[in-house]
Design a protein around this motif. Structure first.
Motif, PDB file in Angstrom:
ATOM      1  N   ARG A 128      51.287  31.099  41.845  1.00 19.97           N
ATOM      2  CA  ARG A 128      50.999  31.589  43.199  1.00 19.97           C
ATOM      3  C   ARG A 128      51.719  30.690  44.226  1.00 19.97           C
ATOM      4  N   ALA A 129      51.603  29.387  44.052  1.00 16.88           N
ATOM      5  CA  ALA A 129      52.220  28.444  45.001  1.00 16.88           C
ATOM      6  C   ALA A 129      53.743  28.592  45.027  1.00 16.88           C
ATOM      7  N   LEU A 130      54.300  28.967  43.886  1.00 18.49           N
ATOM      8  CA  LEU A 130      55.761  29.057  43.799  1.00 18.49           C
ATOM      9  C   LEU A 130      56.266  30.499  43.959  1.00 18.49           C
ATOM     10  N   ASN A 131      55.372  31.367  44.436  1.00 19.17           N
ATOM     11  CA  ASN A 131      55.744  32.768  44.690  1.00 19.17           C
ATOM     12  C   ASN A 131      56.259  33.486  43.455  1.00 19.17           C
ATOM     13  N   LEU A 132      55.667  33.178  42.325  1.00 22.80           N
ATOM     14  CA  LEU A 132      56.054  33.890  41.101  1.00 22.80           C
ATOM     15  C   LEU A 132      55.036  34.992  40.840  1.00 22.80           C
ATOM     16  N   SER A 133      55.536  36.174  40.607  1.00 20.89           N
ATOM     17  CA  SER A 133      54.640  37.312  40.412  1.00 20.89           C
ATOM     18  C   SER A 133      54.368  37.508  38.911  1.00 20.89           C
ATOM     19  N   GLY A 160      57.498  23.088  27.036  1.00 21.28           N
ATOM     20  CA  GLY A 160      56.144  22.940  27.570  1.00 21.28           C
ATOM     21  C   GLY A 160      55.998  21.688  28.427  1.00 21.28           C
ATOM     22  N   CYS A 161      56.721  20.628  28.067  1.00 22.56           N
ATOM     23  CA  CYS A 161      56.651  19.392  28.876  1.00 22.56           C
ATOM     24  C   CYS A 161      57.115  19.677  30.307  1.00 22.56           C
ATOM     25  N   ILE A 162      58.125  20.520  30.430  1.00 20.69           N
ATOM     26  CA  ILE A 162      58.633  20.846  31.769  1.00 20.69           C
ATOM     27  C   ILE A 162      57.629  21.719  32.519  1.00 20.69           C
ATOM     28  N   VAL A 163      57.017  22.640  31.797  1.00 21.53           N
ATOM     29  CA  VAL A 163      55.998  23.487  32.429  1.00 21.53           C
ATOM     30  C   VAL A 163      54.847  22.607  32.944  1.00 21.53           C
ATOM     31  N   ARG A 164      54.432  21.652  32.130  1.00 23.68           N
ATOM     32  CA  ARG A 164      53.331  20.762  32.544  1.00 23.68           C
ATOM     33  C   ARG A 164      53.694  20.001  33.821  1.00 23.68           C
ATOM     34  N   GLU A 165      54.921  19.523  33.871  1.00 19.24           N
ATOM     35  CA  GLU A 165      55.349  18.767  35.060  1.00 19.24           C
ATOM     36  C   GLU A 165      55.389  19.646  36.300  1.00 19.24           C
ATOM     37  N   ALA A 166      55.900  20.872  36.121  1.00 24.44           N
ATOM     38  CA  ALA A 166      56.006  21.772  37.276  1.00 24.44           C
ATOM     39  C   ALA A 166      54.616  22.133  37.793  1.00 24.44           C
ATOM     40  N   VAL A 167      53.707  22.368  36.883  1.00 19.19           N
ATOM     41  CA  VAL A 167      52.335  22.689  37.303  1.00 19.19           C
ATOM     42  C   VAL A 167      51.720  21.466  37.987  1.00 19.19           C
ATOM     43  N   ASP A 168      51.990  20.308  37.422  1.00 17.60           N
ATOM     44  CA  ASP A 168      51.472  19.065  38.003  1.00 17.60           C
ATOM     45  C   ASP A 168      52.007  18.874  39.431  1.00 17.60           C
ATOM     46  N   THR A 220      52.591  21.109  41.598  1.00 17.98           N
ATOM     47  CA  THR A 220      51.852  21.916  42.572  1.00 17.98           C
ATOM     48  C   THR A 220      50.442  21.359  42.837  1.00 17.98           C
ATOM     49  N   ARG A 221      50.053  20.348  42.065  1.00 13.78           N
ATOM     50  CA  ARG A 221      48.742  19.712  42.316  1.00 13.78           C
ATOM     51  C   ARG A 221      48.861  18.579  43.340  1.00 13.78           C
ATOM     52  N   THR A 222      50.085  18.280  43.776  1.00 12.47           N
ATOM     53  CA  THR A 222      50.256  17.097  44.633  1.00 12.47           C
ATOM     54  C   THR A 222      49.456  17.159  45.938  1.00 12.47           C
ATOM     55  N   PRO A 223      49.297  18.338  46.582  1.00 15.36           N
ATOM     56  CA  PRO A 223      48.453  18.333  47.788  1.00 15.36           C
ATOM     57  C   PRO A 223      47.030  17.844  47.471  1.00 15.36           C
ATOM     58  N   LEU A 277      63.643  18.502  41.131  1.00 15.54           N
ATOM     59  CA  LEU A 277      64.148  18.774  39.797  1.00 15.54           C
ATOM     60  C   LEU A 277      63.218  19.712  39.026  1.00 15.54           C
ATOM     61  N   PHE A 278      61.920  19.407  39.099  1.00 17.16           N
ATOM     62  CA  PHE A 278      60.990  20.246  38.331  1.00 17.16           C
ATOM     63  C   PHE A 278      60.832  21.622  38.960  1.00 17.16           C
ATOM     64  N   LEU A 279      60.958  21.664  40.269  1.00 17.29           N
ATOM     65  CA  LEU A 279      60.900  22.963  40.931  1.00 17.29           C
ATOM     66  C   LEU A 279      62.084  23.823  40.488  1.00 17.29           C
ATOM     67  N   VAL A 280      63.276  23.231  40.542  1.00 23.82           N
ATOM     68  CA  VAL A 280      64.480  23.974  40.163  1.00 23.82           C
ATOM     69  C   VAL A 280      64.435  24.334  38.676  1.00 23.82           C
ATOM     70  N   ALA A 281      64.109  23.353  37.862  1.00 24.61           N
ATOM     71  CA  ALA A 281      64.112  23.591  36.416  1.00 24.61           C
ATOM     72  C   ALA A 281      63.121  24.702  36.064  1.00 24.61           C
ATOM     73  N   PHE A 282      61.946  24.614  36.629  1.00 21.99           N
ATOM     74  CA  PHE A 282      60.909  25.607  36.313  1.00 21.99           C
ATOM     75  C   PHE A 282      61.343  26.999  36.773  1.00 21.99           C
TER      76      PHE A 282
END
Lengths: 468, 392
Positions: free
Chosen positions: A32-37, A65-73, A75-78, A117-122
């Motif tokens: 949702r945060a990354l506008n993915l439908s 999966g390691c990259i997915v975990r980082e990208a999700v992480d 979006t938890r930064t706020p 990096l994780f935003l782009v990679a994901f």
């Protein structure tokens, strides 16, 4: 968002069945945060991932999966910020050991990552959906025609859209490009005055061919710069990192590099048991800090080694026997279709792997000197002459059939020496070098169709050469 | 322009044309010729060593940019590519005579130029410029670089750079800066007796002349201009030209601005002009004085970090101090740092309600490119004129 599709995505990227229910809400929130439908996730699961990655191997799936975990992480930064966790950002390329040392010192009190990096990679690796992110930065002044780096644009957008909050400090590295550090100034001047940053720079002033790690004065200067930057980070976040933590993080990194070397050696088997993209992805935490740690990727790498040895024992490979193989220093993992296109035409594209020097123990004891020396042994971060030497070493050691360069057109440092390096490598080895203009991160200008003919021609040339 | 002023300009520009021939003669006589790139190589040091400096700063032609392509990728800025291209095309008679080229390495573009000079076996000597300029560490780095350069120049020329010699050289170049500044300041007049195009050409000429000779001739020019009439229409919009560089020969944009009826009353350019407002201190240790002025005191270039806040403040002051009606932001293609800086500058100018026009060049000045460029600049100048008539 359909939970089943999301669960399938997580399965595809190596998540254990038992952890999926717990992780799913965060994953959906991240989408949702990354506008993915839902359609994006469905496309990823049904079309994109199966066609681009070798997901038959458990190690590869876990690596993804390691990259997915980082990208999700990410979006938890706020949330982390509200909880008082200190946020330390950085940019690529950088020496990751400092971030890992910080994390090892205060695992719960600090978040470290290269957010762009994780935003782009994901977005690009898994969904092929980076472009809208880039367009936001372009509208704000990083104009399309100037060919700015997608990472920098993504960093701006991540902040602009509130995906990430202002950091406590963004420790930005200008050891390679100028645009990276200046993008932080851009964010600060044009959008977020709270975007606190500190830059660490190293002038490109070494004569061609200088073995920079052997110039003590240069190692010392770089070590001082690293110390200065890291002390600033520690002051700002209020966490004091003992030097032994840096040494510890370096040793872990070094063991990881050795493992990567093992994988690289296995890729020389005929037929090659693994593609270049997958091999490269597994090495990501060497140069970019994972807030979730280097260990999960190290485990994925270990699993991949096991999987790949199995393939070797069974005589299975991803290419026909005797297929020509090109070396490509930094495999464009966000454009996995490129390597696939070569493979479809019977040619492998593989990373060069660590150089002999990178596997040697350090000459120094001081952890900053150790890190500085390691940086200056880097095969992509040094002067073009030394870079060419290091490329030649691996071209010959692994008996590559040629060198592929390009896909870094946006990078005024890493990309701008490619034509020069092509000349130097050809002069020294007699091997063919192919330069393909393109973009590592995004493919608006350089789509698969626009490159297909060129790739096919290169493959034909290589096969003819190999056939004698 | 009065006949006396025109004569002075002619003498000065005429000397520029004879520079290669003068260099050839001097070289035959045993003098060393030292090329320089960028703004951080102190000319004072080169002159104090007895060598003749030659600033590589040409641009404005498309062919040299194209000629660099076999060695450079096309996303480096055209100015840097041109410095190599003129040599590759045999269009720079001085480069083959150079005994040393001091190549400043401050950003990726300039550093790649140094790489290619070495690859082509030109006698390059790099000097590293750390962009994180406010750190003591960086200042020491630059100072060390200058000390190395001093040693290299002494070795090359066989002449020691003495404190007295360096001080004399500093004084001599300060005189050039002073007279250029006074000429430039004439543009503060309501109707200036000299425009920006001529002032830029004068600046460029000062790089290819012995400083004392230049200062003397420029003083005559100053005197003649002070006595002379204004050259522009009374309502000519006052334009500030900003960007990385207007190279020697790259006069299309300033010429079109002034042909369109505007007058360039100030420049904020990082290279290709003398930064006359900042003189090198003539007292104290001259090497320290060079470091102080060249690295720390001048307006930081765009590549320095932090710099944009300081630069925007400076631009605002220049706008007010020169009663500027509008800014032309002259950007080179693929110059990524300036492209981003423009956004910060445009925002500040919008707050001040000062119009700004971004013009990007890849040195393609064929008729089909110049036409639209001229139209844009004419429209911009016309809109500034209309704004002047209506008032703020």
């Amino acid at each position: 968002m359909n939970r089943d599709v999301c669960a399938e995505f997580l399965r595809f990227t190596g998540f254990e069945e038992s952890e999926i229910p717990g992780f799913l809400p965060d994953f959906i929130e991240a989408c949702r945060a990354l506008n993915l439908s839902e359609a994006d996730v469905r496309f990823s699961v049904e079309t994109w991932i199966p066609s681009q990655f070798d997901t038959e191997l458990e190690g590869v799936r876990r690596g993804l999966g390691c990259i997915v975990r980082e990208a999700v992480d990410l979006t938890r930064t706020p949330r982390y910020k509200k909880q008082g966790v200190k946020l330390v950002y950085g940019i690529l390329p950088a020496m990751s050991v400092y971030y890992y040392a910080l994390k090892r010192t205060a695992p719960d009190r600090v978040y470290v990552a290269f957010p762009d990096l994780f935003l782009v990679a994901f977005l690009q690796m898994f969904f092929h959906r980076l472009n809208p992110t880039l367009e936001i930065a372009e509208a704000a002044g990083m104009s399309y025609g100037c060919r700015h780096c997608a990472l920098n644009k993504a960093r701006f957008t991540a902040r602009r859209l509130g995906i990430i909050p202002s950091p406590d400090i963004s420790w930005i590295w200008g050891f390679v490009c100028d645009e990276g550090p200046k993008t932080d100034e851009f964010i600060q001047e044009c959008f977020d005055s709270d975007w606190r940053n500190y830059s660490t720079r190293l002038p490109h002033d070494q004569p061609l061919g200088t073995q920079e790690d052997e110039v003590d004065e240069r190692v010392e200067y770089l070590a001082l710069q690293m110390r200065d930057g890291f002390e600033q980070v520690q002051r700002v976040v209020g966490i004091s990192v003992p030097e032994e933590k840096i040494a510890e993080a370096f040793e872990i990194r070094q063991r990881f590099v050795e493992k990567m070397g093992e994988l690289r050696d296995l890729l020389t088997v005929d037929p090659p048991p693994l593609g270049g993209v997958e091999a490269f992805i597994l090495g990501m935490p060497r140069d970019m800090p994972f807030n979730t740690g280097l260990e999960p990727m190290a485990e994925a790498l270990e699993q991949t080694l096991k999987d790949v040895r199995g393939r070797v024992a069974a005589g299975r490979g991803v290419l026909p026997r005797q297929a020509p193989v090109l070396m490509y220093e930094i495999i464009p993992y966000c454009q996995p279709w490129l390597v696939k296109m070569f493979m479809e035409n019977g040619v492998g594209v593989m990373p060069g792997g660590p150089t002999q020097k990178q596997l040697q123990p350090p000459r120094f004891e001081d952890p900053y000197m150790v890190a500085a020396e390691a940086w200056l042994k880097g095969s992509v971060t040094v002067n073009a002459g030394y870079k060419a030497d290091q490329i030649c070493e691996r071209l010959l050691r692994y008996k590559f059939d040629g060198l592929l360069l390009g896909f870094l057109d946006f990078d005024r440092w890493l990309g701008s020496d490619n034509r020069l390096i092509a000349r130097m490598v050809e002069e020294r080895t007699g091997l063919p070098v192919f330069y393909v203009e393109g973009d590592f991160w995004e493919d608006r200008d350089y789509s698969p169709e626009s490159l297909r003919t060129r790739v096919e021609s290169i493959c034909e040339i290589l096969k003819m050469r190999k056939a004698g | 322009m009065t006949a006396k002023a025109a004569k002075s300009m002619e003498v000065i520009q005429g000397r520029v044309k004879t520079f290669p021939e003068r260099v050839r003669r001097e070289k035959r006589g045993g003098r060393k010729i030292v090329g320089m790139t960028g703004r951080f190589v102190p000319e004072e040091l080169v002159r104090a060593s007895g060598a003749i400096p030659y600033l590589l700063c040409r641009g404005g032609d498309p062919e040299p940019v194209e000629a660099s392509l076999p060695y450079m990728h096309r996303f480096l800025n055209p100015f840097v590519r041109a410095q190599l291209g003129y040599h590759l095309l045999g269009m720079d008679p001085v480069v083959p005579m150079l005994d040393l080229i001091v190549a400043q390495c401050d950003d990726c573009h300039a550093s790649r130029l140094a790489d290619l000079m070495e690859y082509l076996r030109l006698p390059a000597f790099r000097i590293g410029i750390p962009p994180d300029w406010q750190k003591e560490l960086s200042v020491r780095y630059y100072a060390k670089g200058l000390a190395r350069l001093k040693g290299r120049l002494e070795e090359l020329t066989g002449r020691r750079v003495t404190e007295a010699g360096l001080r004399a050289s500093i004084e001599s170049l300060n005189r050039v800066r002073t007279v250029l500044q006074e000429i430039g300041d004439l543009r503060k007049k309501e109707n200036p007796p000299i425009g920006g195009l001529d002032f830029l050409r004068l600046n460029h000429a000062s790089f290819y002349e012995e400083p004392d000779l230049f200062a003397a001739e420029a003083a005559s020019l100053l005197e003649a201009l002070e006595e002379g009439p204004g050259l522009f229409a009374p309502d000519a919009p006052r334009v500030l030209l900003a960007g990385r560089v207007v190279a020697v020969g790259d006069y299309a944009v300033p010429r079109l601005i002034e042909e369109s009826g505007g007058v360039i009353v100030a420049e904020v350019l990082d290279e290709g002009v003398r930064h006359c407002a900042w003189k090198v201190d003539e007292g104290g240790d001259p090497m320290d004085a060079l470091v102080e002025t060249y690295f720390l005191r001048r307006l930081p270039p765009s590549i320095f970090q932090p710099s944009w806040g300081i630069r925007v403040r400076h631009l605002k002051e220049s706008v007010l101090g020169n009663r500027v009606d509008g800014i032309v932001w002259y950007q080179l293609a693929f110059d990524e740092v300036y492209d981003m800086e423009y956004a910060a500058v445009a925002r500040a100018m919008s707050e001040m309600q000062v119009p700004i026009l971004k013009v990007e060049s890849s040195y393609e000045y064929a008729r089909e490119s110049t036409g639209p460029l001229a139209t844009r600049l004419e429209s911009f100048v016309e809109s500034l004129r209309a704004k002047r008539r209506v008032g703020p």
